[in-house]
Design an enzyme around this catalytic site. Sequence first.
Site, mmCIF file in Angstrom:
data_model
loop_
_atom_site.group_PDB
_atom_site.id
_atom_site.type_symbol
_atom_site.label_atom_id
_atom_site.label_comp_id
_atom_site.label_asym_id
_atom_site.label_seq_id
_atom_site.Cartn_x
_atom_site.Cartn_y
_atom_site.Cartn_z
ATOM 1 N N ASP A 1 2.745 5.636 -6.810
ATOM 2 C CA ASP A 1 3.914 5.525 -5.939
ATOM 3 C C ASP A 1 5.228 5.460 -6.712
ATOM 4 O OD1 ASP A 1 2.540 5.637 -3.529
ATOM 5 O OD2 ASP A 1 1.991 3.532 -3.652
ATOM 6 N N HIS B 1 -2.033 -2.269 -9.896
ATOM 7 C CA HIS B 1 -3.082 -1.662 -9.079
ATOM 8 C C HIS B 1 -4.300 -2.568 -9.081
ATOM 9 C CE1 HIS B 1 -5.850 1.267 -7.363
ATOM 10 N NE2 HIS B 1 -4.758 1.879 -6.924
ATOM 11 N N HIS C 1 0.874 -1.184 0.000
ATOM 12 C CA HIS C 1 0.000 0.000 0.000
ATOM 13 C C HIS C 1 0.911 1.234 0.000
ATOM 14 C CE1 HIS C 1 -3.481 2.405 0.594
ATOM 15 N NE2 HIS C 1 -3.810 2.104 1.830
HETATM 16 N N1 CMC Z 1 5.342 -6.567 -10.002
HETATM 17 C C1 CMC Z 1 5.303 -7.745 -10.616
HETATM 18 N N2 CMC Z 1 4.175 -8.406 -10.894
HETATM 19 C C2 CMC Z 1 3.016 -7.813 -10.537
HETATM 20 C C3 CMC Z 1 2.978 -6.560 -9.908
HETATM 21 C C4 CMC Z 1 4.201 -5.953 -9.639
HETATM 22 N N3 CMC Z 1 4.247 -4.765 -9.019
HETATM 23 N N4 CMC Z 1 1.711 -6.231 -9.682
HETATM 24 C C5 CMC Z 1 0.958 -7.221 -10.153
HETATM 25 N N5 CMC Z 1 1.755 -8.180 -10.662
HETATM 26 C C6 CMC Z 1 1.310 -9.428 -11.254
HETATM 27 C C7 CMC Z 1 0.943 -10.416 -10.154
HETATM 28 O O1 CMC Z 1 2.061 -11.179 -9.751
HETATM 29 C C8 CMC Z 1 -0.109 -11.248 -10.821
HETATM 30 O O2 CMC Z 1 0.520 -12.172 -11.662
HETATM 31 P P1 CMC Z 1 0.005 -13.686 -11.736
HETATM 32 O O3 CMC Z 1 -1.407 -13.585 -12.240
HETATM 33 O O4 CMC Z 1 0.965 -14.334 -12.664
HETATM 34 O O5 CMC Z 1 0.069 -14.196 -10.343
HETATM 35 C C9 CMC Z 1 -0.828 -10.241 -11.706
HETATM 36 O O6 CMC Z 1 0.101 -9.201 -11.963
HETATM 37 C C10 CMC Z 1 -2.095 -9.672 -11.079
HETATM 38 O O7 CMC Z 1 -1.745 -8.955 -9.915
HETATM 39 P P2 CMC Z 1 -2.460 -9.142 -8.521
HETATM 40 O O8 CMC Z 1 -1.445 -9.495 -7.485
HETATM 41 O O9 CMC Z 1 -3.658 -10.010 -8.673
HETATM 42 O O10 CMC Z 1 -2.952 -7.710 -8.207
HETATM 43 P P3 CMC Z 1 -3.689 -7.330 -6.873
HETATM 44 O O11 CMC Z 1 -4.860 -6.540 -7.295
HETATM 45 O O12 CMC Z 1 -3.947 -8.453 -5.963
HETATM 46 O O13 CMC Z 1 -2.597 -6.403 -6.145
HETATM 47 C C11 CMC Z 1 -1.111 -4.608 -5.887
HETATM 48 C C12 CMC Z 1 -2.450 -5.078 -6.461
HETATM 49 C C13 CMC Z 1 -1.018 -3.102 -6.011
HETATM 50 C C14 CMC Z 1 -1.025 -4.997 -4.392
HETATM 51 C C15 CMC Z 1 0.016 -5.297 -6.664
HETATM 52 O O14 CMC Z 1 -0.020 -4.859 -8.015
HETATM 53 C C16 CMC Z 1 1.373 -5.032 -6.068
HETATM 54 O O15 CMC Z 1 1.795 -5.748 -5.155
HETATM 55 N N6 CMC Z 1 2.105 -3.957 -6.542
HETATM 56 C C17 CMC Z 1 3.365 -3.578 -5.957
HETATM 57 C C18 CMC Z 1 3.126 -2.741 -4.690
HETATM 58 C C19 CMC Z 1 2.598 -1.361 -5.031
HETATM 59 O O16 CMC Z 1 3.092 -0.689 -5.909
HETATM 60 N N7 CMC Z 1 1.599 -0.918 -4.236
HETATM 61 C C20 CMC Z 1 0.989 0.416 -4.404
HETATM 62 C C21 CMC Z 1 -0.440 0.320 -4.808
HETATM 63 S S1 CMC Z 1 -1.183 1.815 -5.435
HETATM 64 C C22 CMC Z 1 -1.079 3.085 -4.306
HETATM 65 C C23 CMC Z 1 -1.197 2.710 -2.880
HETATM 66 O O17 CMC Z 1 -2.115 2.012 -2.463
HETATM 67 O O18 CMC Z 1 -0.341 3.145 -2.130
#
Ligand code: CMC
Length: 384
Positions: free
Chosen positions: A325, A272, A229
């Site tokens: 971010d 996201h 987050h």
């Molecule tokens: N790096 C690499 N792979 C990713 C990333 C990433 N940053 N984000 C998503 N993916 C992949 C993920 O591994 C998954 O792949 P697979 O289907 O093969 O397992 C696919 O994309 C779908 O992602 P998800 O994990 O289902 O997405 P989610 O909605 O559960 O999580 C998230 C969203 C923001 C937590 C995630 O994208 C993430 O961990 N990002 C990195 C942390 C980040 O930048 N957080 C800030 C969020 S926005 C502003 C805020 O809230 O502060």
Amino acid sequence: MTATTASSKSKDTRGLAGQTVGDTQICSVNQTSLIYRGYEIADLAAHATFEEVAFLLIEGHKPSATELKAFTAEVVSMRSIPDGLKTLLRDIARAEVGSHPMAILRTGVSYLSHFDEEVEDNGLDAERRKAKRLLAKIPTIIGYGQMVRDGKTPVDPDPTLNHASNLLWCMTGKKPTDLVARTMDVSLILYAEHDFNASTFTGRVIASTMSDLHSAVCGAIGALKGELHGGANEMAMEMLKDVDAFVSAGGTVRQYMDRAFETKQKLMGFGHRVYKNGDHRAGILRGWGLKIAEAQGPDSKKWFDLGDAVQKIMLDDKQIHPNVDFPCGMTYFVMGIPVPQYTPIFVASRITGWCAHVTEQHQNNRIIRPLAEYTGPELKAWNG
Ligand code: CMC
């Protein structure tokens, strides 16, 4: 049903993905827009100040010139923190203790609750007054903690400065240039509100038990601290520093990214839950950060070049866009802000959205208590 079968459902709803769990009049988030109480984010970032947005979120409507003047003066007058809190900060914020500034801020807000005479009053007017007090005092806590951490003498808040510039002043003891000040102001506007994100939802769950606003904010700070987050803005910059070190040692960005993909490393500042085609806020903040970097010269601009290279590979290979971010990390870095303060700055802004949500919850409350699907062992006798 086992956890495995739950995750192999055709639609993965773990983490409440894709589920609408309540309604709000404060903010609308979807693929094509981000709207605060009827105003689009790009419009606000271009034409409003953070003080105006804070009023919009806390009070519920766009301020008139008179309302804005009174609101600003009132918030400025509330910036000081009790001596007891300063003593506590001098203890827990010392570098040797090693606490993260988000943990320090969480303790600071909790401390303030003991001296807020309206702490247990969940009425609309009292909650708006408490929101203004927290908005005013959070930059002072952040700045005081950073100065202690740096072994410097903390400075008092400056009543001549707006929220953004005062925050920078308290953290660094330096008055920002106009460009840096407006960039911080815009970043605070972008971070102010985002419907049922993890920290706001945490705050609403706490509020729904009819617990108080300070407790909800402490919980929200705890949720925002995590790297999935708010903590992502710090981790995004740490990752870019890593890429820089890799490239300086003779590698390429392409090689760094291939290694990250092979090891399934999460790239911070990308992806996201809602925005699958890009985060509306990211391009706006990148534009402001780039202006600062270009004015400073090649040593600053290099971070944006590296970021662009990482972003291109992420998009080409994985079709994953940067979130706010990612440019935030680079932008705050070229502004000279210590990395561990990036997420506390997020709090200095999001406090407005959190407080608006706590108030909205209290005004039309029903306890948030969902169900869980049991996947544990079958019933058995204790003496069996
Ligand atoms: N790096 C690499 N792979 C990713 C990333 C990433 N940053 N984000 C998503 N993916 C992949 C993920 O591994 C998954 O792949 P697979 O289907 O093969 O397992 C696919 O994309 C779908 O992602 P998800 O994990 O289902 O997405 P989610 O909605 O559960 O999580 C998230 C969203 C923001 C937590 C995630 O994208 C993430 O961990 N990002 C990195 C942390 C980040 O930048 N957080 C800030 C969020 S926005 C502003 C805020 O809230 O502060």
